[in-house]
Design a protein around this motif. Structure first.
Motif, mmCIF file in Angstrom:
data_model
loop_
_atom_site.group_PDB
_atom_site.id
_atom_site.type_symbol
_atom_site.label_atom_id
_atom_site.label_comp_id
_atom_site.label_asym_id
_atom_site.label_seq_id
_atom_site.Cartn_x
_atom_site.Cartn_y
_atom_site.Cartn_z
ATOM 1 N N THR A 150 84.702 37.912 -53.087
ATOM 2 C CA THR A 150 83.493 37.095 -52.936
ATOM 3 C C THR A 150 83.098 36.523 -54.293
ATOM 4 O OG1 THR A 150 82.047 38.991 -53.307
ATOM 5 C CG2 THR A 150 82.612 38.491 -51.021
ATOM 6 N N GLY A 151 82.279 35.502 -54.272
ATOM 7 C CA GLY A 151 81.778 34.899 -55.504
ATOM 8 C C GLY A 151 82.265 33.484 -55.716
ATOM 9 N N PHE A 152 83.296 33.075 -54.978
ATOM 10 C CA PHE A 152 83.819 31.720 -55.076
ATOM 11 C C PHE A 152 84.245 31.285 -53.678
ATOM 12 C CE2 PHE A 152 87.153 28.562 -55.954
ATOM 13 C CZ PHE A 152 86.434 27.709 -56.791
ATOM 14 N N VAL A 153 83.923 30.052 -53.292
ATOM 15 C CA VAL A 153 84.212 29.567 -51.941
ATOM 16 C C VAL A 153 84.981 28.253 -52.023
ATOM 17 C CG1 VAL A 153 83.202 28.787 -49.756
ATOM 18 C CG2 VAL A 153 82.104 30.621 -51.047
ATOM 19 N N VAL A 154 86.067 28.167 -51.259
ATOM 20 C CA VAL A 154 86.827 26.931 -51.122
ATOM 21 C C VAL A 154 86.642 26.447 -49.688
ATOM 22 C CG1 VAL A 154 89.096 25.820 -51.281
ATOM 23 C CG2 VAL A 154 88.546 27.762 -52.773
ATOM 24 N N THR A 155 86.184 25.206 -49.532
ATOM 25 C CA THR A 155 85.979 24.631 -48.200
ATOM 26 C C THR A 155 86.626 23.262 -48.141
ATOM 27 O OG1 THR A 155 83.877 23.627 -48.848
ATOM 28 C CG2 THR A 155 83.773 25.821 -47.842
ATOM 29 N N GLY A 156 86.770 22.776 -46.938
ATOM 30 C CA GLY A 156 87.291 21.429 -46.757
ATOM 31 C C GLY A 156 87.438 21.099 -45.295
ATOM 32 N N VAL A 157 87.824 19.870 -45.046
ATOM 33 C CA VAL A 157 88.088 19.379 -43.702
ATOM 34 C C VAL A 157 89.496 18.804 -43.698
ATOM 35 C CG1 VAL A 157 87.386 17.755 -41.897
ATOM 36 C CG2 VAL A 157 85.659 18.783 -43.379
ATOM 37 N N VAL A 158 90.244 19.106 -42.638
ATOM 38 C CA VAL A 158 91.584 18.555 -42.468
ATOM 39 C C VAL A 158 91.507 17.512 -41.355
ATOM 40 C CG1 VAL A 158 94.002 19.055 -41.960
ATOM 41 C CG2 VAL A 158 92.621 20.722 -43.224
ATOM 42 N N ARG A 159 91.967 16.292 -41.680
ATOM 43 C CA ARG A 159 91.913 15.172 -40.734
ATOM 44 C C ARG A 159 93.275 14.497 -40.644
ATOM 45 N NH1 ARG A 159 87.153 14.478 -43.917
ATOM 46 N NH2 ARG A 159 85.253 14.558 -42.686
ATOM 47 N N ASP A 160 93.406 13.622 -39.626
ATOM 48 C CA ASP A 160 94.565 12.740 -39.578
ATOM 49 C C ASP A 160 94.166 11.401 -40.196
ATOM 50 O OD1 ASP A 160 93.079 11.382 -37.628
ATOM 51 O OD2 ASP A 160 94.380 11.987 -35.970
ATOM 52 N N THR A 161 95.079 10.452 -40.252
ATOM 53 C CA THR A 161 94.787 9.186 -40.920
ATOM 54 C C THR A 161 93.809 8.303 -40.143
ATOM 55 O OG1 THR A 161 96.801 8.227 -39.995
ATOM 56 C CG2 THR A 161 96.927 9.123 -42.249
ATOM 57 N N ALA A 162 93.511 8.676 -38.902
ATOM 58 C CA ALA A 162 92.459 7.989 -38.148
ATOM 59 C C ALA A 162 91.114 8.692 -38.357
ATOM 60 C CB ALA A 162 92.811 7.926 -36.663
ATOM 61 N N CYS A 163 91.075 9.621 -39.297
ATOM 62 C CA CYS A 163 89.872 10.382 -39.691
ATOM 63 C C CYS A 163 89.398 11.368 -38.621
ATOM 64 C CB CYS A 163 88.725 9.447 -40.090
ATOM 65 S SG CYS A 163 89.147 8.388 -41.485
ATOM 66 N N ARG A 164 90.255 11.681 -37.673
ATOM 67 C CA ARG A 164 89.897 12.675 -36.654
ATOM 68 C C ARG A 164 90.156 14.067 -37.197
ATOM 69 N NH1 ARG A 164 93.335 9.052 -32.803
ATOM 70 N NH2 ARG A 164 94.874 10.042 -34.115
ATOM 71 N N PRO A 165 89.236 15.014 -36.974
ATOM 72 C CA PRO A 165 89.453 16.390 -37.445
ATOM 73 C C PRO A 165 90.635 17.023 -36.716
ATOM 74 C CG PRO A 165 87.424 16.223 -36.161
ATOM 75 C CD PRO A 165 87.971 14.851 -36.281
ATOM 76 N N LEU A 166 91.370 17.853 -37.438
ATOM 77 C CA LEU A 166 92.536 18.529 -36.874
ATOM 78 C C LEU A 166 92.259 20.024 -36.727
ATOM 79 C CD1 LEU A 166 95.378 16.756 -38.895
ATOM 80 C CD2 LEU A 166 94.651 16.320 -36.527
ATOM 81 N N VAL A 206 87.483 29.545 -47.321
ATOM 82 C CA VAL A 206 88.121 30.723 -47.920
ATOM 83 C C VAL A 206 87.169 31.282 -48.960
ATOM 84 C CG1 VAL A 206 90.024 31.539 -49.365
ATOM 85 C CG2 VAL A 206 90.480 29.910 -47.519
ATOM 86 N N ASP A 207 86.824 32.554 -48.835
ATOM 87 C CA ASP A 207 86.015 33.261 -49.830
ATOM 88 C C ASP A 207 86.961 34.009 -50.756
ATOM 89 O OD1 ASP A 207 83.056 33.021 -49.052
ATOM 90 O OD2 ASP A 207 84.048 33.451 -47.147
ATOM 91 N N SER A 208 86.667 33.947 -52.054
ATOM 92 C CA SER A 208 87.533 34.549 -53.067
ATOM 93 C C SER A 208 86.687 35.131 -54.185
ATOM 94 C CB SER A 208 88.461 33.465 -53.638
ATOM 95 O OG SER A 208 89.156 33.922 -54.776
ATOM 96 N N ASP A 209 87.325 35.996 -54.958
ATOM 97 C CA ASP A 209 86.713 36.386 -56.222
ATOM 98 C C ASP A 209 86.639 35.127 -57.085
ATOM 99 O OD1 ASP A 209 86.514 39.088 -55.559
ATOM 100 O OD2 ASP A 209 88.494 39.559 -56.387
ATOM 101 N N PRO A 210 85.756 35.097 -58.074
ATOM 102 C CA PRO A 210 85.650 33.918 -58.939
ATOM 103 C C PRO A 210 86.970 33.597 -59.640
ATOM 104 C CG PRO A 210 83.760 35.335 -59.243
ATOM 105 C CD PRO A 210 84.739 36.100 -58.393
ATOM 106 N N MET A 211 87.242 32.310 -59.761
ATOM 107 C CA MET A 211 88.460 31.879 -60.442
ATOM 108 C C MET A 211 88.265 31.957 -61.946
ATOM 109 S SD MET A 211 87.621 28.793 -61.737
ATOM 110 C CE MET A 211 85.950 28.201 -61.672
ATOM 111 N N VAL A 212 89.386 32.058 -62.642
ATOM 112 C CA VAL A 212 89.370 32.034 -64.103
ATOM 113 C C VAL A 212 90.389 31.005 -64.573
ATOM 114 C CG1 VAL A 212 88.629 34.444 -64.356
ATOM 115 C CG2 VAL A 212 91.069 33.895 -64.317
ATOM 116 N N ALA A 213 90.220 30.573 -65.803
ATOM 117 C CA ALA A 213 91.115 29.563 -66.360
ATOM 118 C C ALA A 213 92.531 30.106 -66.492
ATOM 119 C CB ALA A 213 90.598 29.109 -67.725
#
Length: 183
Positions: free
Chosen positions: A80-96, A129-136
């Motif tokens: 926990t402490g870092f979150v990665v989110t997003g949306v996956v779509r096709d080229t017609a912008c429809r969610p997949l 996706v929840d993750s521990d904090p990222m580091v360089a």
């Protein structure tokens, strides 16, 4: 007979100094150095997409596939402490829905080779996706997000894509959307 020069010519010194400064400026951040990486950190906000528009496909960027491992465990806890989110779509912008997305990053307790998980997108094409904090790693914090259309030898109908993006130290989230094209 002309005297032998023992020191570099002042013009050569200036030219080398200018060249070094230009290279350093270009390499300061990956999003400016031609790797295709962009800064995806911060709070992120959903992107509104109008009906009838088209979304440009996501292109694999250099470094995106670094340390990729096919078949990363599904829903493996990453902290926990870092979150990665997003949306996956096709080229017609429809969610997949139901598309497998893999996320990996460096943390204080695990390297990119081991700190990874896969998740399936929801009905709205979103993933989290929840993750521990990222580091360089190598001077800059970064996150990898990928879709492998051939996990386990089974094609899912979508072309694979691998992304690597930079963040700022202290970011607590990243937003990485993917636009897939048919395989």
């Amino acid at each position: 007979m002309s005297p032998t020069r023992t020191r570099p010519h002042p013009a050569a010194v200036v030219a080398v100094a200018v060249l070094v400064m230009v290279i350093a400026a270009l390499l300061w951040r990956s999003d400016l150095s031609g790797t295709g990486a962009r800064n995806v950190g911060g709070t992120g906000s959903p992107v509104a997409i109008a009906n009838g528009t088209s979304c440009p496909p996501t292109i694999t960027n250099p470094g995106g596939r670094n340390n990729y491992r096919a078949g990363a465990p599904l829903d493996a806890p990453m902290g926990t402490g870092f979150v990665v989110t997003g949306v996956v779509r096709d080229t017609a912008c429809r969610p997949l829905p139901g598309v497998r997305v893999q996320v990996w990053l460096q943390t204080a307790t695990a390297g990119e080779r081991d700190h990874r998980t896969s998740v399936l997108t929801g009905p709205d094409g979103r993933y989290r996706v929840d993750s521990d904090p990222m580091v360089a790693q190598f001077g800059e914090p970064n996150v990898h997000v990928a879709h492998d259309g051939a996990v386990g030898g089974a094609e899912d109908g979508w072309r694979s894509v691998w992304q690597r993006h930079v963040l700022d130290d202290g970011d607590t989230s990243a937003t990485v959307d993917l636009v897939l094209v048919p395989a």
